[in-house]
Design an enzyme around this catalytic site. Sequence first.
Site, short mmCIF file in Angstrom:
data_model
loop_
_atom_site.label_atom_id
_atom_site.label_comp_id
_atom_site.label_asym_id
_atom_site.label_seq_id
_atom_site.Cartn_x
_atom_site.Cartn_y
_atom_site.Cartn_z
N ALA A 130 0.85 -1.20 0.00
CA ALA A 130 0.00 0.00 0.00
C ALA A 130 0.88 1.24 0.00
O ALA A 130 1.32 1.71 1.04
CB ALA A 130 -0.92 0.00 1.22
N HIS A 341 29.28 21.30 -14.08
CA HIS A 341 30.52 20.79 -13.46
C HIS A 341 31.28 19.83 -14.39
O HIS A 341 32.39 19.41 -14.04
CB HIS A 341 30.20 20.04 -12.16
CG HIS A 341 29.98 20.91 -10.97
ND1 HIS A 341 28.90 21.75 -10.83
CD2 HIS A 341 30.72 21.08 -9.84
CE1 HIS A 341 28.97 22.37 -9.67
NE2 HIS A 341 30.07 22.00 -9.05
N GLY A 343 32.83 16.64 -15.95
CA GLY A 343 33.21 15.36 -15.33
C GLY A 343 33.35 15.45 -13.82
O GLY A 343 33.11 14.46 -13.11
N GLU A 366 5.84 11.27 -0.37
CA GLU A 366 4.62 12.02 -0.04
C GLU A 366 3.76 12.32 -1.26
O GLU A 366 3.30 13.43 -1.46
CB GLU A 366 4.96 13.30 0.72
CG GLU A 366 5.48 12.97 2.10
CD GLU A 366 5.47 14.17 3.03
OE1 GLU A 366 4.51 14.94 3.01
OE2 GLU A 366 6.45 14.30 3.79
N GLU A 370 3.03 11.42 -10.38
CA GLU A 370 1.80 10.95 -11.04
C GLU A 370 0.60 11.14 -10.10
O GLU A 370 -0.46 11.63 -10.50
CB GLU A 370 1.93 9.46 -11.42
CG GLU A 370 2.96 9.18 -12.52
CD GLU A 370 4.42 9.24 -12.04
OE1 GLU A 370 4.64 9.19 -10.81
OE2 GLU A 370 5.32 9.37 -12.88
C1 LIG Z 1 13.31 7.54 1.55
C2 LIG Z 1 11.84 7.38 1.72
C3 LIG Z 1 11.22 7.87 2.87
C4 LIG Z 1 9.85 7.69 3.07
N1 LIG Z 1 9.27 8.08 4.25
C5 LIG Z 1 7.99 7.71 4.52
C6 LIG Z 1 7.42 7.93 5.82
O1 LIG Z 1 8.06 8.51 6.73
N2 LIG Z 1 6.16 7.49 6.05
C7 LIG Z 1 5.41 6.86 5.10
O2 LIG Z 1 4.28 6.46 5.38
N3 LIG Z 1 5.92 6.65 3.83
C8 LIG Z 1 7.19 7.04 3.55
N4 LIG Z 1 7.72 6.81 2.29
C9 LIG Z 1 6.90 6.15 1.29
C10 LIG Z 1 6.52 7.02 0.09
O3 LIG Z 1 5.55 7.96 0.46
C11 LIG Z 1 6.06 6.07 -1.03
O4 LIG Z 1 7.23 5.44 -1.54
C12 LIG Z 1 5.30 6.76 -2.13
O5 LIG Z 1 4.07 7.23 -1.67
C13 LIG Z 1 5.05 5.85 -3.33
O6 LIG Z 1 4.57 4.59 -2.95
P1 LIG Z 1 5.29 3.27 -3.52
O7 LIG Z 1 6.74 3.44 -3.28
O8 LIG Z 1 4.63 2.08 -2.95
O9 LIG Z 1 5.06 3.31 -5.08
P2 LIG Z 1 3.74 2.78 -5.90
O10 LIG Z 1 2.50 3.32 -5.30
O11 LIG Z 1 3.83 1.29 -6.05
O12 LIG Z 1 3.98 3.47 -7.30
C14 LIG Z 1 4.81 2.91 -8.32
C15 LIG Z 1 4.62 3.75 -9.59
O13 LIG Z 1 3.24 3.65 -10.02
C16 LIG Z 1 2.69 4.96 -10.12
N5 LIG Z 1 1.28 4.93 -9.76
C17 LIG Z 1 0.70 4.37 -8.66
N6 LIG Z 1 -0.62 4.57 -8.67
C18 LIG Z 1 -0.90 5.27 -9.80
C19 LIG Z 1 -2.09 5.79 -10.39
N7 LIG Z 1 -3.29 5.66 -9.80
N8 LIG Z 1 -2.00 6.46 -11.57
C20 LIG Z 1 -0.79 6.61 -12.18
N9 LIG Z 1 0.37 6.15 -11.67
C21 LIG Z 1 0.32 5.49 -10.50
C22 LIG Z 1 3.50 5.81 -9.16
O14 LIG Z 1 3.40 7.18 -9.47
C23 LIG Z 1 4.89 5.23 -9.36
O15 LIG Z 1 5.47 5.79 -10.50
C24 LIG Z 1 9.08 7.04 2.07
C25 LIG Z 1 9.70 6.58 0.89
C26 LIG Z 1 11.05 6.73 0.72
C27 LIG Z 1 11.69 6.16 -0.53
#
Ligand SMILES: Cc1cc2nc3c(=O)[nH]c(=O)nc-3n(C[C@H](O)[C@H](O)[C@H](O)COP(=O)(O)OP(=O)(O)OC[C@H]3O[C@@H](n4cnc5c(N)ncnc54)[C@H](O)[C@@H]3O)c2cc1C
Length: 382
Positions: A130, A341, A343, A366, A370
Amino acid sequence: MDFDLTDEQRAIAGLCREFARDEVKPRAEEMDAKAQFPYDLVAKMAELGLMGLPFPEEYGGAGADTVSYALAVMEIARADASTGITLAAHVSLGSTPFYLFGTEEQKRRYLVPLARGEMLWGFGLTEPQAGSDAGGTRTRAELREGRWIVNGTKAFITNSGTELTGGTTITAITGTDAKGRPEISNFIVPQDTPGFTRSKTYRKMGWKASDTRELSFVDAAIPEENLLGRRGGGLKQFLTILDGGRISVAALSVGLAMGAYDEALAYAKDRHQFGQAISKFQAIQFKLADMLMEIEHAKLMVLKAAWEKDNGRDYVMTASLAKLYSGEVSRRVVNEAVQIHGGYGFMDEYPVSRMYRDQKINEIGEGTNEVQRLVIARLMGL
Ligand SMILES: Cc1cc2nc3c(=O)[nH]c(=O)nc-3n(C[C@H](O)[C@H](O)[C@H](O)COP(=O)(O)OP(=O)(O)OC[C@H]3O[C@@H](n4cnc5c(N)ncnc54)[C@H](O)[C@@H]3O)c2cc1C
Protein backbone atom coordinates in the site's frame (compact mmCIF):
# COMPACT_ATOMS: atom_id res chain seq x y z
CA MET A 1 0.02 42.43 -2.35
CA ASP A 2 2.96 42.41 0.08
CA PHE A 3 5.97 40.23 -0.74
CA ASP A 4 8.01 41.41 2.25
CA LEU A 5 8.85 38.87 4.91
CA THR A 6 8.17 39.94 8.49
CA ASP A 7 11.15 40.66 10.75
CA GLU A 8 10.63 37.31 12.46
CA GLN A 9 10.46 35.36 9.18
CA ARG A 10 13.63 37.08 7.95
CA ALA A 11 15.40 36.41 11.24
CA ILE A 12 14.50 32.70 11.21
CA ALA A 13 15.61 32.31 7.59
CA GLY A 14 18.87 34.13 8.36
CA LEU A 15 19.55 32.01 11.45
CA CYS A 16 18.96 28.81 9.48
CA ARG A 17 21.10 30.00 6.55
CA GLU A 18 24.05 30.65 8.87
CA PHE A 19 23.61 27.41 10.80
CA ALA A 20 23.31 25.40 7.57
CA ARG A 21 26.32 27.10 5.97
CA ASP A 22 28.59 26.87 9.03
CA GLU A 23 27.54 23.58 10.62
CA VAL A 24 25.56 21.41 8.22
CA LYS A 25 27.30 21.94 4.87
CA PRO A 26 30.80 21.04 6.08
CA ARG A 27 29.45 17.69 7.37
CA ALA A 28 27.22 16.72 4.45
CA GLU A 29 29.72 14.78 2.34
CA GLU A 30 30.99 12.63 5.21
CA MET A 31 27.51 11.92 6.60
CA ASP A 32 26.42 10.83 3.13
CA ALA A 33 29.46 8.62 2.56
CA LYS A 34 29.06 6.94 5.98
CA ALA A 35 25.24 6.95 6.00
CA GLN A 36 25.60 8.58 9.40
CA PHE A 37 22.48 9.95 11.14
CA PRO A 38 23.13 13.58 12.22
CA TYR A 39 22.51 13.29 15.98
CA ASP A 40 24.61 16.33 16.84
CA LEU A 41 22.88 18.47 14.19
CA VAL A 42 19.48 17.36 15.51
CA ALA A 43 20.60 18.48 18.98
CA LYS A 44 21.68 21.86 17.58
CA MET A 45 18.43 22.25 15.64
CA ALA A 46 16.62 21.55 18.91
CA GLU A 47 18.68 24.25 20.66
CA LEU A 48 17.74 26.69 17.90
CA GLY A 49 14.06 25.85 18.38
CA LEU A 50 13.72 24.40 14.85
CA MET A 51 12.38 20.98 15.86
CA GLY A 52 9.13 22.53 17.09
CA LEU A 53 9.18 25.68 14.98
CA PRO A 54 5.47 25.92 14.02
CA PHE A 55 3.95 24.61 17.26
CA PRO A 56 2.67 26.85 20.07
CA GLU A 57 5.07 27.66 22.91
CA GLU A 58 2.73 26.00 25.43
CA TYR A 59 3.54 22.67 23.70
CA GLY A 60 7.29 23.21 23.61
CA GLY A 61 7.32 24.87 20.17
CA ALA A 62 8.61 28.21 18.95
CA GLY A 63 5.21 29.55 17.88
CA ALA A 64 6.42 30.51 14.40
CA ASP A 65 4.28 30.43 11.26
CA THR A 66 4.36 28.07 8.27
CA VAL A 67 6.18 30.61 6.09
CA SER A 68 9.06 30.66 8.62
CA TYR A 69 9.02 26.87 8.78
CA ALA A 70 9.17 26.57 4.96
CA LEU A 71 12.08 29.03 4.84
CA ALA A 72 13.88 27.05 7.56
CA VAL A 73 13.50 23.75 5.67
CA MET A 74 14.73 25.42 2.46
CA GLU A 75 17.88 26.73 4.13
CA ILE A 76 18.75 23.43 5.83
CA ALA A 77 18.09 21.40 2.66
CA ARG A 78 20.20 23.88 0.69
CA ALA A 79 23.18 22.52 2.68
CA ASP A 80 22.09 18.90 3.07
CA ALA A 81 18.90 17.11 2.01
CA SER A 82 19.30 14.34 4.63
CA THR A 83 19.34 16.85 7.50
CA GLY A 84 16.50 18.70 5.76
CA ILE A 85 14.24 15.64 5.58
CA THR A 86 15.11 14.69 9.16
CA LEU A 87 13.79 18.08 10.29
CA ALA A 88 10.85 18.19 7.86
CA ALA A 89 9.63 14.65 8.61
CA HIS A 90 10.00 15.29 12.33
CA VAL A 91 7.83 18.40 12.23
CA SER A 92 5.26 17.71 9.55
CA LEU A 93 4.88 13.91 9.83
CA GLY A 94 6.10 12.95 13.30
CA SER A 95 4.77 15.78 15.45
CA THR A 96 1.79 17.28 13.58
CA PRO A 97 -0.55 14.27 14.12
CA PHE A 98 -0.34 14.87 17.88
CA TYR A 99 -0.90 18.60 17.43
CA LEU A 100 -3.92 18.21 15.14
CA PHE A 101 -5.56 15.08 16.52
CA GLY A 102 -4.13 14.39 19.98
CA THR A 103 -6.02 14.76 23.24
CA GLU A 104 -4.64 17.31 25.68
CA GLU A 105 -2.91 14.47 27.54
CA GLN A 106 -1.40 13.06 24.35
CA LYS A 107 -0.15 16.54 23.40
CA ARG A 108 1.54 16.95 26.81
CA ARG A 109 3.03 13.46 26.74
CA TYR A 110 4.24 13.31 23.14
CA LEU A 111 4.12 16.71 21.41
CA VAL A 112 6.02 18.59 24.11
CA PRO A 113 9.21 16.43 24.01
CA LEU A 114 8.92 16.21 20.20
CA ALA A 115 8.66 19.98 19.78
CA ARG A 116 11.62 20.45 22.11
CA GLY A 117 13.59 18.04 19.92
CA GLU A 118 14.20 15.62 22.79
CA MET A 119 12.46 12.82 20.91
CA LEU A 120 11.76 11.85 17.27
CA TRP A 121 8.68 10.04 15.97
CA GLY A 122 7.75 8.07 12.83
CA PHE A 123 4.68 8.40 10.60
CA GLY A 124 3.66 4.94 9.42
CA LEU A 125 1.31 5.08 6.46
CA THR A 126 3.10 3.23 3.64
CA GLU A 127 3.10 -0.57 3.54
CA PRO A 128 4.80 -3.02 1.19
CA GLN A 129 1.48 -3.46 -0.69
CA ALA A 130 0.00 0.00 0.00
CA GLY A 131 2.03 2.93 -1.35
CA SER A 132 0.19 5.42 -3.56
CA ASP A 133 -2.96 3.49 -2.70
CA ALA A 134 -2.61 4.40 0.98
CA GLY A 135 -6.14 3.19 1.71
CA GLY A 136 -4.97 -0.33 0.80
CA THR A 137 -3.56 -0.72 4.33
CA ARG A 138 -3.39 -4.33 5.49
CA THR A 139 -2.12 -3.72 9.03
CA ARG A 140 -4.88 -4.57 11.48
CA ALA A 141 -5.62 -3.58 15.07
CA GLU A 142 -8.06 -5.58 17.12
CA LEU A 143 -9.45 -4.48 20.49
CA ARG A 144 -9.04 -7.30 23.02
CA GLU A 145 -9.50 -6.90 26.76
CA GLY A 146 -8.79 -3.19 26.76
CA ARG A 147 -5.76 -3.36 24.47
CA TRP A 148 -5.26 -2.96 20.74
CA ILE A 149 -3.39 -5.90 19.22
CA VAL A 150 -1.55 -4.74 16.08
CA ASN A 151 -0.35 -7.02 13.27
CA GLY A 152 1.23 -5.91 9.99
CA THR A 153 4.17 -4.25 8.27
CA LYS A 154 5.04 -0.66 7.37
CA ALA A 155 7.61 0.26 4.71
CA PHE A 156 10.01 3.20 4.26
CA ILE A 157 9.29 4.96 7.57
CA THR A 158 11.49 8.04 8.21
CA ASN A 159 12.96 8.73 11.68
CA SER A 160 11.49 5.47 12.95
CA GLY A 161 14.56 3.76 14.37
CA THR A 162 17.03 6.35 15.68
CA GLU A 163 18.29 6.36 19.26
CA LEU A 164 15.97 9.35 19.83
CA THR A 165 12.85 7.77 18.36
CA GLY A 166 10.01 7.33 20.86
CA GLY A 167 7.66 5.43 18.53
CA THR A 168 5.58 5.63 15.37
CA THR A 169 2.02 6.66 14.65
CA ILE A 170 0.38 4.23 12.23
CA THR A 171 -2.76 3.52 10.24
CA ALA A 172 -4.47 0.17 10.84
CA ILE A 173 -7.77 -1.44 9.91
CA THR A 174 -10.08 -1.64 12.90
CA GLY A 175 -13.19 -3.10 11.22
CA THR A 176 -15.53 -2.22 8.35
CA ASP A 177 -17.64 0.91 7.98
CA ALA A 178 -21.37 1.12 7.18
CA LYS A 179 -20.62 0.74 3.44
CA GLY A 180 -18.54 -2.38 4.04
CA ARG A 181 -15.23 -0.57 3.38
CA PRO A 182 -12.24 -1.00 5.70
CA GLU A 183 -12.45 1.25 8.75
CA ILE A 184 -9.00 2.78 9.26
CA SER A 185 -7.83 4.30 12.55
CA ASN A 186 -4.58 5.85 13.82
CA PHE A 187 -2.52 4.45 16.70
CA ILE A 188 0.39 5.62 18.79
CA VAL A 189 2.88 2.75 19.00
CA PRO A 190 5.73 3.38 21.46
CA GLN A 191 9.14 1.99 20.59
CA ASP A 192 9.26 -0.41 23.57
CA THR A 193 5.98 -2.17 22.66
CA PRO A 194 6.59 -5.95 22.73
CA GLY A 195 6.10 -7.35 19.21
CA PHE A 196 7.06 -4.05 17.51
CA THR A 197 10.42 -4.28 15.74
CA ARG A 198 12.39 -2.15 13.30
CA SER A 199 14.62 -3.38 10.46
CA LYS A 200 18.09 -1.97 9.86
CA THR A 201 18.05 1.25 7.85
CA TYR A 202 17.54 0.65 4.13
CA ARG A 203 20.52 1.11 1.83
CA LYS A 204 19.32 4.08 -0.21
CA MET A 205 20.28 5.97 -3.40
CA GLY A 206 20.07 9.29 -1.56
CA TRP A 207 19.04 10.83 1.77
CA LYS A 208 21.68 8.40 3.04
CA ALA A 209 22.17 10.15 6.37
CA SER A 210 18.44 10.02 7.13
CA ASP A 211 16.81 7.14 9.01
CA THR A 212 14.38 5.00 6.97
CA ARG A 213 13.20 1.56 8.15
CA GLU A 214 10.68 -1.20 7.72
CA LEU A 215 8.49 -1.77 10.77
CA SER A 216 6.95 -5.05 11.84
CA PHE A 217 4.08 -5.61 14.28
CA VAL A 218 3.43 -9.12 15.55
CA ASP A 219 0.68 -9.16 18.19
CA ALA A 220 2.02 -5.79 19.35
CA ALA A 221 -0.24 -4.81 22.26
CA ILE A 222 -0.84 -1.13 23.03
CA PRO A 223 -3.23 0.47 25.58
CA GLU A 224 -6.74 1.29 24.37
CA GLU A 225 -6.07 5.02 24.91
CA ASN A 226 -3.31 4.94 22.24
CA LEU A 227 -5.98 5.50 19.59
CA LEU A 228 -5.16 8.88 18.01
CA GLY A 229 -8.19 10.91 16.99
CA ARG A 230 -11.52 9.39 16.04
CA ARG A 231 -11.92 5.66 15.45
CA GLY A 232 -12.48 5.26 11.69
CA GLY A 233 -11.05 8.72 10.95
CA GLY A 234 -7.50 7.47 10.49
CA LEU A 235 -7.05 7.65 6.72
CA LYS A 236 -8.63 11.10 6.52
CA GLN A 237 -6.43 12.31 9.37
CA PHE A 238 -3.26 11.04 7.71
CA LEU A 239 -4.25 12.52 4.33
CA THR A 240 -4.75 15.88 6.09
CA ILE A 241 -1.22 15.54 7.47
CA LEU A 242 0.05 14.91 3.94
CA ASP A 243 -1.66 18.10 2.67
CA GLY A 244 0.56 20.10 5.02
CA GLY A 245 3.49 17.77 4.40
CA ARG A 246 3.49 18.84 0.74
CA ILE A 247 4.62 22.32 1.77
CA SER A 248 7.52 20.68 3.62
CA VAL A 249 8.56 18.45 0.73
CA ALA A 250 8.20 21.33 -1.72
CA ALA A 251 10.46 23.45 0.53
CA LEU A 252 12.98 20.60 0.60
CA SER A 253 12.99 20.52 -3.21
CA VAL A 254 13.47 24.27 -3.48
CA GLY A 255 16.28 24.16 -0.90
CA LEU A 256 18.08 21.39 -2.77
CA ALA A 257 17.74 23.31 -6.04
CA MET A 258 19.09 26.46 -4.35
CA GLY A 259 22.09 24.49 -3.08
CA ALA A 260 22.79 23.06 -6.54
CA TYR A 261 22.49 26.53 -8.10
CA ASP A 262 24.94 27.96 -5.51
CA GLU A 263 27.46 25.24 -6.37
CA ALA A 264 27.02 25.64 -10.13
CA LEU A 265 27.36 29.43 -10.04
CA ALA A 266 30.56 29.29 -7.97
CA TYR A 267 32.03 26.52 -10.13
CA ALA A 268 31.20 28.32 -13.39
CA LYS A 269 33.08 31.42 -12.21
CA ASP A 270 36.07 29.36 -11.12
CA ARG A 271 36.44 26.83 -13.93
CA HIS A 272 38.40 28.05 -16.94
CA GLN A 273 38.32 26.56 -20.43
CA PHE A 274 39.42 28.10 -23.75
CA GLY A 275 41.19 30.84 -21.78
CA GLN A 276 38.22 32.12 -19.80
CA ALA A 277 35.81 31.25 -17.01
CA ILE A 278 33.06 28.97 -18.33
CA SER A 279 30.57 31.49 -16.84
CA LYS A 280 31.52 33.74 -19.78
CA PHE A 281 30.01 31.26 -22.25
CA GLN A 282 26.45 32.18 -23.10
CA ALA A 283 25.39 28.52 -23.02
CA ILE A 284 26.38 28.35 -19.33
CA GLN A 285 24.86 31.77 -18.55
CA PHE A 286 21.53 30.64 -20.03
CA LYS A 287 21.55 27.47 -17.94
CA LEU A 288 22.15 29.51 -14.78
CA ALA A 289 19.46 32.04 -15.75
CA ASP A 290 16.94 29.25 -16.31
CA MET A 291 17.88 27.61 -13.01
CA LEU A 292 17.36 30.85 -11.09
CA MET A 293 14.06 31.53 -12.88
CA GLU A 294 12.66 28.12 -11.97
CA ILE A 295 13.88 28.29 -8.36
CA GLU A 296 12.28 31.70 -7.90
CA HIS A 297 9.00 30.46 -9.35
CA ALA A 298 8.96 27.32 -7.17
CA LYS A 299 9.90 29.29 -4.06
CA LEU A 300 7.01 31.71 -4.61
CA MET A 301 4.60 28.79 -4.96
CA VAL A 302 5.82 27.22 -1.71
CA LEU A 303 5.59 30.50 0.18
CA LYS A 304 2.12 31.16 -1.23
CA ALA A 305 0.90 27.75 -0.01
CA ALA A 306 2.47 28.41 3.42
CA TRP A 307 0.90 31.88 3.55
CA GLU A 308 -2.52 30.44 2.65
CA LYS A 309 -2.17 27.88 5.45
CA ASP A 310 -1.15 30.57 7.94
CA ASN A 311 -4.12 32.70 6.94
CA GLY A 312 -6.68 29.93 7.26
CA ARG A 313 -7.25 29.70 3.51
CA ASP A 314 -7.75 26.49 1.59
CA TYR A 315 -4.16 25.72 0.66
CA VAL A 316 -4.52 22.16 -0.65
CA MET A 317 -4.40 22.98 -4.38
CA THR A 318 -1.49 25.42 -4.05
CA ALA A 319 0.45 22.95 -1.89
CA SER A 320 -0.08 20.17 -4.45
CA LEU A 321 0.97 22.42 -7.34
CA ALA A 322 3.99 23.60 -5.34
CA LYS A 323 5.03 20.05 -4.41
CA LEU A 324 4.76 18.79 -7.99
CA TYR A 325 6.46 21.79 -9.57
CA SER A 326 9.26 22.05 -6.99
CA GLY A 327 10.08 18.36 -7.35
CA GLU A 328 10.42 18.74 -11.11
CA VAL A 329 12.39 21.98 -10.75
CA SER A 330 14.83 20.27 -8.39
CA ARG A 331 15.41 17.57 -11.03
CA ARG A 332 16.08 20.05 -13.81
CA VAL A 333 18.26 22.33 -11.68
CA VAL A 334 20.38 19.57 -10.16
CA ASN A 335 20.82 17.96 -13.58
CA GLU A 336 22.08 21.24 -15.07
CA ALA A 337 24.31 21.85 -12.04
CA VAL A 338 26.04 18.53 -12.70
CA GLN A 339 26.29 19.41 -16.40
CA ILE A 340 27.98 22.72 -15.57
CA HIS A 341 30.52 20.79 -13.46
CA GLY A 342 31.34 18.51 -16.42
CA GLY A 343 33.21 15.36 -15.33
CA TYR A 344 33.85 16.77 -11.87
CA GLY A 345 30.12 16.76 -11.24
CA PHE A 346 30.27 12.98 -11.54
CA MET A 347 32.82 12.79 -8.72
CA ASP A 348 31.66 12.25 -5.16
CA GLU A 349 33.81 15.00 -3.66
CA TYR A 350 31.65 17.58 -5.46
CA PRO A 351 28.36 18.27 -3.60
CA VAL A 352 26.33 18.24 -6.84
CA SER A 353 27.01 14.51 -7.15
CA ARG A 354 25.27 13.91 -3.81
CA MET A 355 22.52 16.38 -4.69
CA TYR A 356 21.83 14.48 -7.93
CA ARG A 357 21.16 11.31 -5.91
CA ASP A 358 19.25 13.14 -3.17
CA GLN A 359 16.94 14.79 -5.69
CA LYS A 360 15.07 11.78 -7.04
CA ILE A 361 13.02 11.10 -3.91
CA ASN A 362 11.51 14.61 -4.19
CA GLU A 363 9.43 13.24 -7.07
CA ILE A 364 8.40 10.08 -5.21
CA GLY A 365 7.91 10.76 -1.48
CA GLU A 366 4.62 12.02 -0.04
CA GLY A 367 2.79 11.46 -3.31
CA THR A 368 4.61 10.66 -6.57
CA ASN A 369 4.49 13.13 -9.47
CA GLU A 370 1.80 10.95 -11.04
CA VAL A 371 -0.31 10.87 -7.87
CA GLN A 372 0.20 14.61 -7.43
CA ARG A 373 -1.28 15.16 -10.91
CA LEU A 374 -4.21 12.92 -9.93
CA VAL A 375 -4.77 15.00 -6.77
CA ILE A 376 -4.67 18.23 -8.79
CA ALA A 377 -7.08 16.84 -11.40
CA ARG A 378 -9.44 15.75 -8.62
CA LEU A 379 -9.28 19.22 -7.06
CA MET A 380 -10.17 20.63 -10.50
CA GLY A 381 -13.34 18.55 -10.26
CA LEU A 382 -12.26 16.07 -12.95
C1 LIG B 1 13.31 7.54 1.55
C2 LIG B 1 11.84 7.38 1.72
C3 LIG B 1 11.22 7.87 2.87
C4 LIG B 1 9.85 7.69 3.07
N1 LIG B 1 9.27 8.08 4.25
C5 LIG B 1 7.99 7.71 4.52
C6 LIG B 1 7.42 7.93 5.82
O1 LIG B 1 8.06 8.51 6.73
N2 LIG B 1 6.16 7.49 6.05
C7 LIG B 1 5.41 6.86 5.10
O2 LIG B 1 4.28 6.46 5.38
N3 LIG B 1 5.92 6.65 3.83
C8 LIG B 1 7.19 7.04 3.55
N4 LIG B 1 7.72 6.81 2.29
C9 LIG B 1 6.90 6.15 1.29
C10 LIG B 1 6.52 7.02 0.09
O3 LIG B 1 5.55 7.96 0.46
C11 LIG B 1 6.06 6.07 -1.03
O4 LIG B 1 7.23 5.44 -1.54
C12 LIG B 1 5.30 6.76 -2.13
O5 LIG B 1 4.07 7.23 -1.67
C13 LIG B 1 5.05 5.85 -3.33
O6 LIG B 1 4.57 4.59 -2.95
P1 LIG B 1 5.29 3.27 -3.52
O7 LIG B 1 6.74 3.44 -3.28
O8 LIG B 1 4.63 2.08 -2.95
O9 LIG B 1 5.06 3.31 -5.08
P2 LIG B 1 3.74 2.78 -5.90
O10 LIG B 1 2.50 3.32 -5.30
O11 LIG B 1 3.83 1.29 -6.05
O12 LIG B 1 3.98 3.47 -7.30
C14 LIG B 1 4.81 2.91 -8.32
C15 LIG B 1 4.62 3.75 -9.59
O13 LIG B 1 3.24 3.65 -10.02
C16 LIG B 1 2.69 4.96 -10.12
N5 LIG B 1 1.28 4.93 -9.76
C17 LIG B 1 0.70 4.37 -8.66
N6 LIG B 1 -0.62 4.57 -8.67
C18 LIG B 1 -0.90 5.27 -9.80
C19 LIG B 1 -2.09 5.79 -10.39
N7 LIG B 1 -3.29 5.66 -9.80
N8 LIG B 1 -2.00 6.46 -11.57
C20 LIG B 1 -0.79 6.61 -12.18
N9 LIG B 1 0.37 6.15 -11.67
C21 LIG B 1 0.32 5.49 -10.50
C22 LIG B 1 3.50 5.81 -9.16
O14 LIG B 1 3.40 7.18 -9.47
C23 LIG B 1 4.89 5.23 -9.36
O15 LIG B 1 5.47 5.79 -10.50
C24 LIG B 1 9.08 7.04 2.07
C25 LIG B 1 9.70 6.58 0.89
C26 LIG B 1 11.05 6.73 0.72
C27 LIG B 1 11.69 6.16 -0.53
